[in-house]
Enzyme design. Structure first.
Site, PDB file in Angstrom:
ATOM      1  N   ASP A 105       0.930  -1.272   0.026  1.00  0.00           N
ATOM      2  CA  ASP A 105       0.253  -0.070   0.021  1.00  0.00           C
ATOM      3  C   ASP A 105       0.883   1.528   0.152  1.00  0.00           C
ATOM      4  O   ASP A 105       2.479   0.817   0.117  1.00  0.00           O
ATOM      5  CB  ASP A 105      -0.932   0.280   1.212  1.00  0.00           C
ATOM      6  CG  ASP A 105      -1.758   1.513   0.998  1.00  0.00           C
ATOM      7  OD1 ASP A 105      -2.196   1.141   0.346  1.00  0.00           O
ATOM      8  OD2 ASP A 105      -2.789   0.772   1.489  1.00  0.00           O
TER       9      ASP A 105
HETATM   10  C1  BGC Z   1      -5.210   3.322   0.471  1.00  0.00           C
HETATM   11  C2  BGC Z   1      -5.234   2.067  -1.217  1.00  0.00           C
HETATM   12  C3  BGC Z   1      -4.346   2.764  -2.394  1.00  0.00           C
HETATM   13  C4  BGC Z   1      -3.566   3.725  -2.618  1.00  0.00           C
HETATM   14  C5  BGC Z   1      -3.411   4.601  -3.770  1.00  0.00           C
HETATM   15  C6  BGC Z   1      -3.721   4.818   0.021  1.00  0.00           C
HETATM   16  O1  BGC Z   1      -4.726   5.113   0.496  1.00  0.00           O
HETATM   17  O2  BGC Z   1      -5.465   2.398   1.486  1.00  0.00           O
HETATM   18  O3  BGC Z   1      -5.990   1.887  -1.085  1.00  0.00           O
HETATM   19  O4  BGC Z   1      -5.022   1.822  -3.748  1.00  0.00           O
HETATM   20  O5  BGC Z   1      -3.560   4.840  -1.214  1.00  0.00           O
HETATM   21  O6  BGC Z   1      -3.905   5.432  -3.685  1.00  0.00           O
END
Ligand code: BGC
Length: 747
Positions: free
Chosen positions: A286
């Site tokens: 993530d």
């Molecule tokens: C989120 C993810 C997301 C990523 C990119 C993170 O803060 O938890 O679900 O895909 O950001 O935007």
């Protein structure tokens, strides 16, 4: 060198920035990546063989370059590294010399994100929880396929959708992005969604692995849970998704699990995902969830996003010093490349095209129609008979102009901007409440052309009651907005909407409540209105779907994917554990050193174990407001003739009849109670089928139950185990309405 929240390098001279900004148009549209005529382009070879051929031709730098992101092109200035990207939230450079394209990622939970800023348009599907409430595996496939098509059309080749965390904490601000509280339901549906996305030759994703069940302090929280409970609950949803959906990538989450960050957690990544489930794809962190180089690599993390704190120079140095073996490096690279070959992004390069917004509207509306749940319908208050109603009062929740959507990285930009803002001022900003321009008022007027339809904003209880009193029917809309990065302060409707609903229902006995929420809410007024519909976050054409259900063009067929409890006091954790201030969030630029340490952990013990959702209320004998699997219809169904036969699977066969006057679709649910020795909650969902039936039509239905769903996870054997003994099989239309029951002895 400066770093920002997500580990992006910020150091760049002003001159370079200015030069890059001015030359942006040159970089904006990349030349199509022509596949180099290497032996890996032989499509008769397997993805694994093809990946190995590429690896043989790669330099160390090329290998390392594939293991990390180059920032967030959405926000960053154009750089030589991100120039070929489509300006989404993540990009890995590929191997241009060998014709391997970059991995161009966009968030796409319920539609492609950031289309507004890119001058494009995306369909907003109903929130994932609405799709889950349809219990419809074909709808889940369509959901994923539409997202896949629109990603490609916009120039992306990887989705970051595919959320499958089960609803252990219903106040989790991302509940709307997930598929409910049951692992078999969530796993089965997300597997189909993944297959749909991959059908468009897009690298698919499954997230957030794992136990990222609260947003409060998500980058610091340390979840403790037993192996058995984890495998039988949250991880089972992921296991089903991995083994049946075959995603290309799995995104590890921000939180810690039993002491280790998820993205350097050997139990989660190597032992479970890669070894036990034989996941051949790649693990992607993530955004900012990577905290180490050697430890993460050894635990099974393949790709760091969106920056390169740990998986660039440090990784190369570790390989050169022998702290990370070439075999380990090559395995990461192999997993990424073989997934790209398998998804088809190398053989079918992404190509921008124009999407079909009308087809998107239709798909979104149909999925929403199947996911709306009719919670209450006294004296057949619904469907409304347009020929007989003279006046309707529409009240509350900006229902004159729009319907709410879920926020955070899932947010899809609405056509024309936020419906509650003046024209031209509705740009989507992080954590704005975004209302889609799908007007319930207009939809209702269109379906009741002879009636006088009034609108009251529902901000003052007395005024709303007055409007309701004057009309034959009052339809009151109420909402609760939620988003990534925060949990709901409570399960109550915000902004005094409980008072508004109560006042309207007291003023007019023919009051219909329409809820637009992503999570279960409490309803202190539940006895008062004649009917209640849960419409979730309803997507691009939500108002048409709600209108079609209200006026009976469509018969409701959704069933709850999450229990609605009577009160928060009944939850396993009546209060969400909040992080201490030091573990709340990174503030300002972080350094790799700060990042490596992470925020101080704070503990959250999931000591309710496997008892998530209905399993908790069943086991604790707590009455609920609306049970898991519950939803009414404008027709009635009867179940009979249950038979159970054991083979490789357990075949559960029964007769389902539509005994009412309207065609409909019934979700038939199959539960099992395990032998007492298993020490499990009273029952668990083991299968389901959504069956369409005309009025008076009958059908024999067979649900095949995977024996794993009847098993327990035996920690001593470190494997699933089917206990010999007597199993009770229960079948019906809700977890609390199971008219058919029989036993079967399994050995
Ligand atoms: C989120 C993810 C997301 C990523 C990119 C993170 O803060 O938890 O679900 O895909 O950001 O935007």
């Amino acid at each position: 060198m400066m770093y920002d929240h997500f580990g992006r390098r910020l150091a760049m001279s002003a001159l370079l920035l200015a030069t890059l900004a001015l030359s942006a148009p040159l970089f904006a549209q990349p030349p199509a990546q022509k596949p180099a005529p290497g032996p890996w382009m032989n499509t008769s070879l397997s993805p694994d063989e093809r990946a190995d051929l590429v690896i043989k031709a790669m330099t160390l730098d090329e290998k390392v370059a594939l293991l990390h992101g180059v920032g967030m092109p959405t926000d960053d200035p154009v750089t030589p590294e991100n120039a070929p990207s489509n300006r989404g939230v993540g990009y890995a450079v590929g191997v241009p010399r060998l014709g391997i394209p970059g991995i161009d990622m966009s968030d796409a939970a319920y539609g492609v994100r950031s289309s507004g800023v890119n001058g494009r348009y995306s369909t907003a599907l109903p929130a994932n929880v609405a799709a889950a409430s349809s219990w419809d595996v074909d709808a889940a496939y369509e959901y994923g396929a539409l997202i896949g098509r629109e990603l490609r059309a916009q120039g992306f080749n990887m989705t970051l959708g595919g959320g499958a965390n089960i609803t252990r904490e219903p106040r989790n601000g991302r509940t709307f992005e997930y598929l409910g509280e049951d692992p078999v339901l969530a796993g089965t549906l997300v597997a189909r969604l993944i297959q749909g996305t991959q059908s468009a030759h897009v690298v698919s994703d499954l997230k957030h692995y794992a136990l990222n069940d609260q947003e409060s302090g998500r980058t610091a929280v340390d979840i403790s849970i037993s192996k058995r409970a984890a495998r039988e609950s949250d991880l089972l949803a992921f296991e089903i998704a991995v083994t049946k959906g075959h995603p290309s990538a799995v995104m590890c989450s921000y939180n810690r699990v039993n002491g280790d960050f998820a993205c350097e957690n050997n139990f989660l990544l190597n032992e479970t995902l890669k070894q036990a489930w034989k996941f051949p794809g790649f693990v992607i962190s993530d955004w900012g969830a990577t905290h180490s180089t050697e430890k993460a690599s050894a635990a099974g993390l393949d790709n760091e996003q969106p920056g390169d704190f740990f998986y660039n120079a440090k990784f190369k140095a570790a390989v050169e010093a022998g702290r990370i073996s070439t075999a380990e490096l090559d395995e990461h690279v192999h997993r990424i490349l073989r997934s790209m070959f398998e998804a088809g992004v190398i053989d079918h390069p992404r190509q921008r095209s124009v999407i079909d917004p009308f087809a998107g509207f239709e798909t979104a509306r149909k999925i929403e129609e199947g996911g709306i749940v009719l919670l209450k319908n006294e004296k057949a208050a619904l469907p409304l008979n347009a020929a007989k109603i003279k006046s309707i009062a529409v009240i509350g929740a900006h229902s004159d102009v729009g319907m709410i959507s879920g926020g955070g990285s899932a947010q899809v930009d609405p056509i024309g901007g936020n419906a509650i803002m003046p024209p031209g001022e509705g740009a989507t900003h992080w954590q704005d409440h975004i209302w889609f321009p799908s007007s319930p008022l207009k939809a209702i007027k269109a379906r009741a052309p002879q009636a006088t339809v009034s609108y009251d904003p529902g901000t003052d209880a007395a005024a709303a009651a007055e409007a309701a009193k004057k009309a034959d029917v009052a339809i009151v809309f109420a909402y609760q907005w939620e988003a990534e990065g925060m949990d709901l302060p409570s399960m109550s409707l915000p902004e005094h909407q409980d008072d508004i609903v109560a006042a309207v229902a007291a003023a007019n006995p023919h009051t219909i409540v329409v809820l637009e929420t992503g999570s279960p809410v409490t309803m202190p007024w539940v006895e008062k209105p004649a009917a209640i519909l849960e419409a979730w976050y309803s997507g691009s054409d939500g108002a048409s779907a709600v209108g079609n259900i209200l006026f009976g063009t469509v018969n409701p067929s959704g069933k709850l994917a999450n229990t609605f409890p009577k009160s928060e006091a009944d939850l396993p954790h009546p209060v969400v554990t909040m992080p201490p201030p030091a573990s709340d969030h990174f503030d300002g630029p972080a350094s790799p050193e700060q990042w490596a340490k992470g925020l101080p952990p704070f503990p959250v013990a999931y000591d309710e174990g496997v008892k998530v959702g209905y399993k908790w209320y069943d086991a604790e004998k707590k009455p609920v407001l609306f049970p898991f699997g519950f939803g009414l219809s404008y027709t009635t169904y009867a179940y009979s003739d249950l038979k159970v036969a054991e083979g490789d699977t357990v075949k559960v066969t029964f007769t389902l009849a539509n005994t009412g006057a309207r065609a409909g679709a019934e979700v038939a649910e199959v539960y099992a109670a395990l032998p007492a020795a298993a020490q499990e909650p009273p029952k668990r969902l083991v299968g389901f089928a959504k069956v369409k039936l005309d009025s008076k039509q009958k059908q024999t239905v067979t649900v095949e139950v995977d024996k794993k769903y009847l098993s327990i996870f035996d920690e001593a054997k470190n494997d699933w185990s089917l206990l010999p003994g007597e199993y009770t099989i229960l079948v019906g239309g809700s977890s609390q309405d199971l008219p058919l029951k029989t036993t079967v002895t399994l050995k």
